[in-house]
Design an enzyme around this catalytic site. Structure first.
Site, PDB file in Angstrom:
ATOM      1  N   GLU A  29       0.781  -1.242   0.000  1.00 26.22           N
ATOM      2  CA  GLU A  29       0.000   0.000   0.000  1.00 26.22           C
ATOM      3  C   GLU A  29       0.813   1.293   0.000  1.00 26.22           C
ATOM      4  O   GLU A  29       0.671   2.134   0.892  1.00 26.22           O
ATOM      5  CB  GLU A  29      -0.971  -0.007   1.186  1.00 26.22           C
ATOM      6  CG  GLU A  29      -2.007  -1.091   1.044  1.00 26.22           C
ATOM      7  CD  GLU A  29      -3.002  -1.150   2.200  1.00 26.22           C
ATOM      8  OE1 GLU A  29      -2.801  -0.429   3.195  1.00 26.22           O
ATOM      9  OE2 GLU A  29      -3.982  -1.906   2.095  1.00 26.22           O
ATOM     10  N   GLU A  66      -5.590  -7.655  -0.592  1.00 24.54           N
ATOM     11  CA  GLU A  66      -6.363  -7.451   0.640  1.00 24.54           C
ATOM     12  C   GLU A  66      -7.789  -7.061   0.293  1.00 24.54           C
ATOM     13  O   GLU A  66      -8.015  -6.170  -0.532  1.00 24.54           O
ATOM     14  CB  GLU A  66      -5.736  -6.354   1.516  1.00 24.54           C
ATOM     15  CG  GLU A  66      -4.402  -6.722   2.129  1.00 24.54           C
ATOM     16  CD  GLU A  66      -3.893  -5.654   3.084  1.00 24.54           C
ATOM     17  OE1 GLU A  66      -4.721  -4.836   3.550  1.00 24.54           O
ATOM     18  OE2 GLU A  66      -2.684  -5.631   3.355  1.00 24.54           O
TER      19      GLU A  66
END
Length: 706
Positions: free
Chosen positions: A216, A357
């Site tokens: 991320e 995710e």
């Protein structure tokens, strides 16, 4: 971990960016003394090394060219201060690992930190305090690296593969919220060195099949540092970081899959990265913005067939993103969020996707609605995924395990289960020799068991063809009966899934080719598609969509109905052009001479109106037209065009074919059709209750204006 808007973080509006209980205060055992460090020793080499993967278009395939499906979970802890899987303070490592395999997890994404990898590399691995040696006597005295290697051996035993993820630079419980891959004493050079060491250490072990370069990367327009994506070699260009790390690892082990996530923002057309204005950028979840790939794809050189893109996506309980307001559904998510940010890479066959995710709490509300929509997208398109997460101590999502670290959340697992690779009712490993669950497993098989036909065998991964000819054979104000032509692969098909809009409305697959949707709202338009499903769980593309409008309550339902499409995009020119079809919904052939249809409109002036038949499948010679003024104008109409027939018939379940009609005023002045009662803007046929039909003088379909 998850991607929350940096602005909310900076303003202190959001505190659930990390799991609420990542610490190990509940550990049941005291720290044990560290033995002599053996971190410098290399892991045992794999016996065969036949499970390496690579890519072909948007697919991931094995060495035989057979398609595989990576479906798994995340298990965090090695990235945090504990430097070991969370939960080992009470759970047994072997039991948890075996339970994942028995439940269909064929790959585990393991978050790590660059700091931990550097410690392992330089022989500074320590004995973690977060291991309860009463529950895990076999781990007594092991360093964090030894625990990890012991776990890899368990994965090999149970047929699980591993995806390693650098989650943060530092071994910090909240380190993942830092936007880039360097921090403090951990430099970009350290980041690349750590990854090279990993590639070298496990290059002979095909248990570790993939690496996720950095979790991320993110940052908004007005924050610094922040990750960008362009063609530069700047330190903050994540595309360049992916290429550099990927090429250096592949030079050591050319068989690794290299996963590159997205970022948070990407400039709109005509905007440069120098802008600090948030509205100049497309913004989404941390790691979820892969718009830049269209202009600047990652280039791994000769090993570009090892590249996989890996977006993250979350629901409204993690953050109330703008697209979760109003009347949102899977269609709007796909159109407004997933397609432009990452799904286009799959749809355009550019590269595989692995959603690294996704997950959350089951709230019987919007979060579950989002999770179900994404699950269905993953399942229907065979998109690779690792669910967030196994850990129950993930504060804003919860986990697949409950707080005892043994019991599974059965409701959440039931939602996930269709997105786990299954064949013949058993879960499929990515190992060619070991079934998922290990030798003697009753719940799993190996990939060789699936692809028994040899290289390229499509038995399990090739979806059936889409059904065709979707139509509605009956409609009432509260129900629609659908029928369709079977898939051409019908011998493989075990049933059909029916979708109303983006939601699947069949609880179990339909075994025939008709189905009735009931409990609908009168005078409402519904869009349907149908997908075929086979025994392996493959789902076909969707059929062509069918839009059906239920008539108002009390509308007569005779043996006919009318379908309409608009043939003129302009509502203010000098002609009204539309096509009608008369459908026979009865049990016997319908003679057309007894049927009439009425199209209601406004004449917009005093001039008389003429009508013509431009084409009719039954022949314009058998179509009779007349314009009938109403005694008193009503909302949306002061006249109607009556359509009758001098001959012809329609078979059961059939229709009249196209009847293309045109009207103009005698003085050729313009109409204003904007609010005409019977008009819609649809360029394709749809049921038209605003075009009533009669058999003789008896109402049979639709409702006239009042």
């Amino acid at each position: 971990m998850r991607s929350l808007l940096a602005a909310a973080l900076a303003a202190g509006l959001l505190s659930a960016t990390a799991p609420a209980a990542w610490g190990s205060a509940g550990a049941a055992a005291a720290p044990v003394a560290a033995p002599a460090d053996s971190a410098a020793t290399t892991a045992a080499a794999a016996a065969s090394g036949d499970d390496w993967l690579h890519t072909q278009g948007n697919r991931i395939v094995d060495a035989n060219g057979d398609e595989v499906w990576l479906t798994g979970v995340n298990w965090f802890g090695f990235n945090a201060t504990e430097r070991v899987f969370h939960g080992l303070w009470s759970a047994n490592l072997t039991e948890v690992t075996r339970s994942m395999a028995d439940r269909g997890v064929n790959i585990v994404r393991v978050p790590l930190s660059t700091q931990l990898l550097l410690e392992w590399r330089t022989g500074r691995a320590t004995v973690p305090s977060g291991v309860n040696t009463y529950a895990n006597p076999e781990l007594t005295g092991m360093t964090s690296l030894q625990v990890f290697d012991h776990w890899l051996a368990l994965c090999k035993q149970y047929g699980i593969k591993v995806l390693l993820d650098v989650h943060s630079a530092e071994a910090d419980n909240s380190g993942h919220v830092y936007p880039v891959w360097w921090k403090g004493t951990v430099t970009t050079a350290d980041f690349h060195t750590a990854w090279e060491w990993v590639a070298a250490r496990y290059r002979n072990d095909d248990t570790v099949v993939a690496v996720d370069v950095k979790n991320e990367p993110h940052g908004t327009a007005d924050t610094s540092p922040r990750a960008k994506w362009d063609g530069s070699t700047d330190q903050d260009n994540f595309k360049y970081a992916c290429e550099t790390a990927g090429r250096r690892m592949l030079a050591v082990n050319p068989n690794l899959l290299v996963l590159c996530e997205g970022i948070e923002i990407y400039p709109k057309a005509g905007v440069s990265w120098t802008s600090t204005t948030p509205t100049d950028f497309h913004s989404t979840w941390w790691g979820g913005n892969l718009r830049g790939v269209r202009d600047h794809p990652v280039d791994l050189g000769a090993q570009n067939d090892q590249l996989v893109y890996s977006p993250h996506d979350y629901g409204p309980l993690v953050f109330q993103q703008p697209w979760f307001t109003g009347d949102w559904n899977r269609t709007t998510l796909e159109r407004d969020v997933w397609d432009p940010n990452w799904l286009y890479l799959h749809k355009e066959n550019k590269a595989p996707l692995l959603i690294g995710e996704w997950g959350g709490f089951l709230d019987n509300g919007p979060n579950q609605k989002w999770m179900t929509a994404l699950r269905d997208l993953v399942t229907e398109n065979r998109i690779h995924q690792t669910f967030w997460c196994l850990n129950p101590n993930s504060g804003d999502t919860g986990g697949l395990l409950l707080n005892d670290w043994k019991t599974w959340d059965e409701a959440k697992y039931a939602l996930l289960k269709p997105a786990l690779w299954q064949h013949g009712g058993k879960f499929v490993s990515l190992d060619h020799e070991v079934p998922l669950g290990g030798a003697g497993s009753t719940t799993g098989v190996s990939v060789s068991d699936v692809h028994g036909g040899g290289p390229g065998d499509p038995t399990d991964t090739q979806a059936p063809t889409a059904p065709t000819g979707l139509t509605n054979s009956a409609v009432t104000s509260t129900g629609v009966t659908l029928s369709w032509t079977p898939s051409t692969d019908n011998v493989r098909v075990t049933g059909y899934d029916v979708y109303r809009g983006s939601a699947k409305v069949t609880a179990t697959p339909v075994t025939g080719t008709t189905w009735t949707d009931s409990g609908l709202t009168p005078a409402t338009a519904y869009q349907y598609t149908v997908r075929a499903r086979d025994a392996a769980g493959n789902v076909s593309p969707a059929s062509a969509a069918l839009t059906v409008t239920t008539p108002p309550s009390g509308t007569p339902t005779g043996a006919v109905k009318v379908r309409y499409k608009n043939d003129d995009t302009s509502a203010t020119d000098n002609a009204i052009r539309h096509s009608l079809r008369l459908v026979n919904t009865g049990a016997s052939a319908a003679g057309l001479t007894t049927v009439s249809m009425r199209y209601y409109f406004t004449r917009d002036g005093s001039a008389s109106v003429n009508a013509w038949c431009d084409y009719a499948a039954v022949g314009c010679g058998q179509v009779k037209l007349r314009v009938v003024p109403l005694p008193s104008p009503v909302t949306g109409a002061d006249a109607y065009l009556e359509v009758t027939f001098s001959g012809g018939s329609v078979p059961v379940g059939g229709d009249s074919g196209d009847i293309q009609l045109r009207m103009s005023k005698a003085d050729w002045t313009n109409f204003d059709e904007t609010n005409d009662y019977s008009r819609t803007t649809s360029p394709s046929y749809a049921d038209a209750p605003a075009v009533p039909a009669y058999t003789g003088t008896t109402p049979a379909w639709g409702t006239p204006p009042t």
